[in-house]
Design an enzyme around this catalytic site. Structure first.
Site, PDB file in Angstrom:
ATOM      1  N   THR A   1      35.157  35.273  43.689  1.00 43.91           N
ATOM      2  CA  THR A   1      35.300  36.707  43.420  1.00 43.91           C
ATOM      3  C   THR A   1      34.814  36.944  42.000  1.00 43.91           C
ATOM      4  OG1 THR A   1      36.881  38.555  43.335  1.00 43.91           O
ATOM      5  CG2 THR A   1      37.721  36.405  42.680  1.00 43.91           C
ATOM      6  N   THR A   2      34.744  38.207  41.582  1.00 39.84           N
ATOM      7  CA  THR A   2      34.301  38.520  40.221  1.00 39.84           C
ATOM      8  C   THR A   2      35.193  37.772  39.227  1.00 39.84           C
ATOM      9  OG1 THR A   2      33.838  40.720  41.092  1.00 39.84           O
ATOM     10  CG2 THR A   2      33.679  40.450  38.715  1.00 39.84           C
TER      11      THR A   2
ATOM     12  N   ARG B   1      32.452  36.301  62.061  1.00 44.99           N
ATOM     13  CA  ARG B   1      31.957  36.182  63.431  1.00 44.99           C
ATOM     14  C   ARG B   1      30.590  36.839  63.627  1.00 44.99           C
ATOM     15  NH1 ARG B   1      35.307  35.136  67.919  1.00 44.99           N
ATOM     16  NH2 ARG B   1      36.614  33.395  67.308  1.00 44.99           N
TER      17      ARG B   1
ATOM     18  N   GLU C   1      30.519  48.676  43.718  1.00 42.91           N
ATOM     19  CA  GLU C   1      30.382  47.668  42.658  1.00 42.91           C
ATOM     20  C   GLU C   1      29.076  46.928  42.878  1.00 42.91           C
ATOM     21  OE1 GLU C   1      33.706  45.084  43.133  1.00 42.91           O
ATOM     22  OE2 GLU C   1      35.150  46.633  42.669  1.00 42.91           O
TER      23      GLU C   1
ATOM     24  N   GLY D   1      42.143  45.543  46.252  1.00 48.94           N
ATOM     25  CA  GLY D   1      41.537  45.137  47.519  1.00 48.94           C
ATOM     26  C   GLY D   1      42.294  44.056  48.242  1.00 48.94           C
ATOM     27  N   HIS D   2      42.170  42.834  47.737  1.00 49.52           N
ATOM     28  CA  HIS D   2      42.627  41.658  48.473  1.00 49.52           C
ATOM     29  C   HIS D   2      44.084  41.749  48.936  1.00 49.52           C
ATOM     30  CE1 HIS D   2      43.911  37.402  48.943  1.00 49.52           C
ATOM     31  NE2 HIS D   2      42.780  37.380  49.624  1.00 49.52           N
TER      32      HIS D   2
ATOM     33  N   GLU E   1      36.251  50.128  33.725  1.00 45.35           N
ATOM     34  CA  GLU E   1      37.349  49.572  34.517  1.00 45.35           C
ATOM     35  C   GLU E   1      37.813  48.326  33.785  1.00 45.35           C
ATOM     36  OE1 GLU E   1      36.562  48.853  38.697  1.00 45.35           O
ATOM     37  OE2 GLU E   1      38.189  47.381  38.796  1.00 45.35           O
TER      38      GLU E   1
ATOM     39  N   ARG F   1      27.116  42.740  47.375  1.00 43.75           N
ATOM     40  CA  ARG F   1      26.686  41.528  46.672  1.00 43.75           C
ATOM     41  C   ARG F   1      25.238  41.194  46.999  1.00 43.75           C
ATOM     42  NH1 ARG F   1      29.797  37.833  44.280  1.00 43.75           N
ATOM     43  NH2 ARG F   1      31.955  38.395  43.978  1.00 43.75           N
TER      44      ARG F   1
ATOM     45  N   HIS G   1      31.906  46.225  47.277  1.00 42.12           N
ATOM     46  CA  HIS G   1      31.016  45.456  46.393  1.00 42.12           C
ATOM     47  C   HIS G   1      29.824  45.011  47.224  1.00 42.12           C
ATOM     48  CE1 HIS G   1      30.717  41.943  43.240  1.00 42.12           C
ATOM     49  NE2 HIS G   1      29.554  42.520  43.475  1.00 42.12           N
TER      50      HIS G   1
ATOM     51  N   ASN H   1      39.761  48.801  47.850  1.00 41.68           N
ATOM     52  CA  ASN H   1      38.550  47.996  48.048  1.00 41.68           C
ATOM     53  C   ASN H   1      38.632  47.353  49.436  1.00 41.68           C
ATOM     54  OD1 ASN H   1      36.943  45.606  48.195  1.00 41.68           O
ATOM     55  ND2 ASN H   1      36.604  45.722  45.995  1.00 41.68           N
TER      56      ASN H   1
ATOM     57  N   ARG I   1      27.485  38.802  51.401  1.00 49.78           N
ATOM     58  CA  ARG I   1      28.458  37.953  52.123  1.00 49.78           C
ATOM     59  C   ARG I   1      29.496  38.777  52.886  1.00 49.78           C
ATOM     60  NH1 ARG I   1      32.012  35.505  47.159  1.00 49.78           N
ATOM     61  NH2 ARG I   1      29.970  34.893  46.377  1.00 49.78           N
ATOM     62  N   HIS I   2      29.752  40.011  52.441  1.00 51.89           N
ATOM     63  CA  HIS I   2      30.679  40.850  53.229  1.00 51.89           C
ATOM     64  C   HIS I   2      30.084  42.233  53.494  1.00 51.89           C
ATOM     65  CE1 HIS I   2      31.875  41.703  49.107  1.00 51.89           C
ATOM     66  NE2 HIS I   2      32.665  40.644  49.001  1.00 51.89           N
TER      67      HIS I   2
ATOM     68  N   HIS J   1      37.134  42.978  52.205  1.00 50.48           N
ATOM     69  CA  HIS J   1      37.589  41.884  53.065  1.00 50.48           C
ATOM     70  C   HIS J   1      37.769  42.278  54.527  1.00 50.48           C
ATOM     71  CE1 HIS J   1      37.182  39.328  49.811  1.00 50.48           C
ATOM     72  NE2 HIS J   1      38.232  39.738  49.141  1.00 50.48           N
TER      73      HIS J   1
ATOM     74  N   HIS K   1      41.711  44.271  39.542  1.00 52.34           N
ATOM     75  CA  HIS K   1      41.455  42.856  39.840  1.00 52.34           C
ATOM     76  C   HIS K   1      42.749  42.057  39.862  1.00 52.34           C
ATOM     77  CE1 HIS K   1      39.338  39.128  40.481  1.00 52.34           C
ATOM     78  NE2 HIS K   1      38.345  39.893  40.855  1.00 52.34           N
ATOM     79  N   GLY K   2      43.033  41.504  41.033  1.00 57.29           N
ATOM     80  CA  GLY K   2      44.186  40.629  41.197  1.00 57.29           C
ATOM     81  C   GLY K   2      45.527  41.343  41.306  1.00 57.29           C
TER      82      GLY K   2
HETATM   83  N1  PXP Z   1      37.581  45.616  40.438  1.00 59.99           N
HETATM   84  C1  PXP Z   1      36.455  44.867  40.472  1.00 59.99           C
HETATM   85  C2  PXP Z   1      35.392  45.143  39.475  1.00 59.99           C
HETATM   86  C3  PXP Z   1      36.269  43.861  41.438  1.00 59.99           C
HETATM   87  O1  PXP Z   1      35.127  43.131  41.446  1.00 59.99           O
HETATM   88  C4  PXP Z   1      37.282  43.642  42.394  1.00 59.99           C
HETATM   89  C5  PXP Z   1      37.086  42.611  43.463  1.00 59.99           C
HETATM   90  O2  PXP Z   1      36.004  42.948  44.259  1.00 59.99           O
HETATM   91  C6  PXP Z   1      38.437  44.460  42.337  1.00 59.99           C
HETATM   92  C7  PXP Z   1      38.575  45.410  41.335  1.00 59.99           C
HETATM   93  C8  PXP Z   1      39.557  44.305  43.315  1.00 59.99           C
HETATM   94  O3  PXP Z   1      40.174  43.081  43.110  1.00 59.99           O
HETATM   95  P1  PXP Z   1      41.228  42.533  44.163  1.00 59.99           P
HETATM   96  O4  PXP Z   1      40.502  42.321  45.449  1.00 59.99           O
HETATM   97  O5  PXP Z   1      41.713  41.273  43.540  1.00 59.99           O
HETATM   98  O6  PXP Z   1      42.297  43.599  44.301  1.00 59.99           O
END
Ligand code: PXP
Length: 244
Positions: free
Chosen positions: A99-100, A17, A69, A216-217, A150, A44, A42, A6, A48-49, A9, A194-195
């Site tokens: 975040t979600t 900027r 997403e 992602g993050h 997912e 949104r 994603h 993902n 925002r990104h 970011h 996620h996370g």
């Molecule tokens: N899956 C979904 C549905 C999400 O919304 C996100 C965050 O955008 C992720 C996975 C990835 O999460 P993370 O950035 O915490 O790895």
């Protein structure tokens, strides 16, 4: 098990900027060359990104698969029908969230979600629904005839951060294992995310019923740090030897 990266970011840094770097299109190409088997963004409601332009260009440049997403809104469905990403993942979206925050409640919103899944599938788009590891939610995804789910790993990753020393987080892993097995039995293709990060990945990477992880993050955070050494050296070299 496949990895989809993902790249939201990368766009977050650009939007800080309102400039044109770093470009998520370049990031997607680098992630694919490094072995990522999918690119996720994603789009949104507040942009925002990731921007509409990013999704349009990524659809043409991503050579693995592009997963977008989005919330199940009329605006987003229209964009998906036009751009036709390989996959759409339906997620809940709250304006003020960082975040979600959790899986989509497909039991509560079954009418809207069923209609959205149908419109996307009819447009030839693969559909996944982001849900908590909850058997009622998973059975409902199967009833709505979504091809993929997912599983939200967020509760597990929060428990791991709190309780890594005691192993108490294992109960959250068990919920994901049970949910993934049940979903596979119902004929759903199972993804998760996620996370997830470099510390908590092991327990999830061992679940054979999960085909793909969305991360992602933590990957973008690590990229910022491990890439910093080269970036500083390149700038110092240019300052010492300016190009005429
Ligand atoms: N899956 C979904 C549905 C999400 O919304 C996100 C965050 O955008 C992720 C996975 C990835 O999460 P993370 O950035 O915490 O790895």
């Amino acid at each position: 098990m496949r990895l989809a990266v993902n790249i939201d970011h990368i766009a977050t840094i650009r939007e800080a900027r309102k400039t044109d770097e770093p470009d998520p299109i370049a990031a997607a190409a680098i992630a694919e060359l490094a072995g990522a088997q999918g690119i996720t963004v994603h789009l949104r409601g507040d942009r925002r990104h990731i921007q509409d332009r990013d999704v349009e260009i990524l659809r043409r440049t991503v050579s693995t698969h592009l997963n977008v997403e989005m919330a199940a809104t009329t605006e987003m469905v229209r964009i998906a029908q036009t751009v036709k990403p390989h996959r759409v993942t339906l997620v809940p979206e709250r304006k003020d969230e960082v975040t979600t925050e959790g899986g989509l409640d497909v039991v509560l919103h079954s009418g809207t979600i069923e209609k959205t899944v149908r419109s996307l599938v009819d447009a030839g788009i693969d559909v996944s629904i982001f849900v908590d590891p909850d058997l009622e939610q998973i059975r409902q995804c199967s009833k709505l005839r979504a091809p993929k789910i997912e599983i939200n790993t967020g509760k597990y990753t929060e428990a791991y951060a709190r309780e890594w020393a005691t192993g108490q987080w294992q109960a959250e892993v068990e919920k994901i294992v049970t949910a993934a097995r049940a979903a596979r039995k119902l004929g759903l293709v199972v993804l998760a995310g996620h996370g997830l990060n470099y510390r908590n990945i092991d327990a999830i990477a061992m679940i054979n019923d999960i085909e793909e992880l969305n991360i992602g993050h933590s990957i973008i955070s690590r990229a910022a740090l491990v890439g910093l050494d080269a970036a500083v050296r390149e700038m110092i070299a240019l300052m010492r030897n300016p190009r005429k």
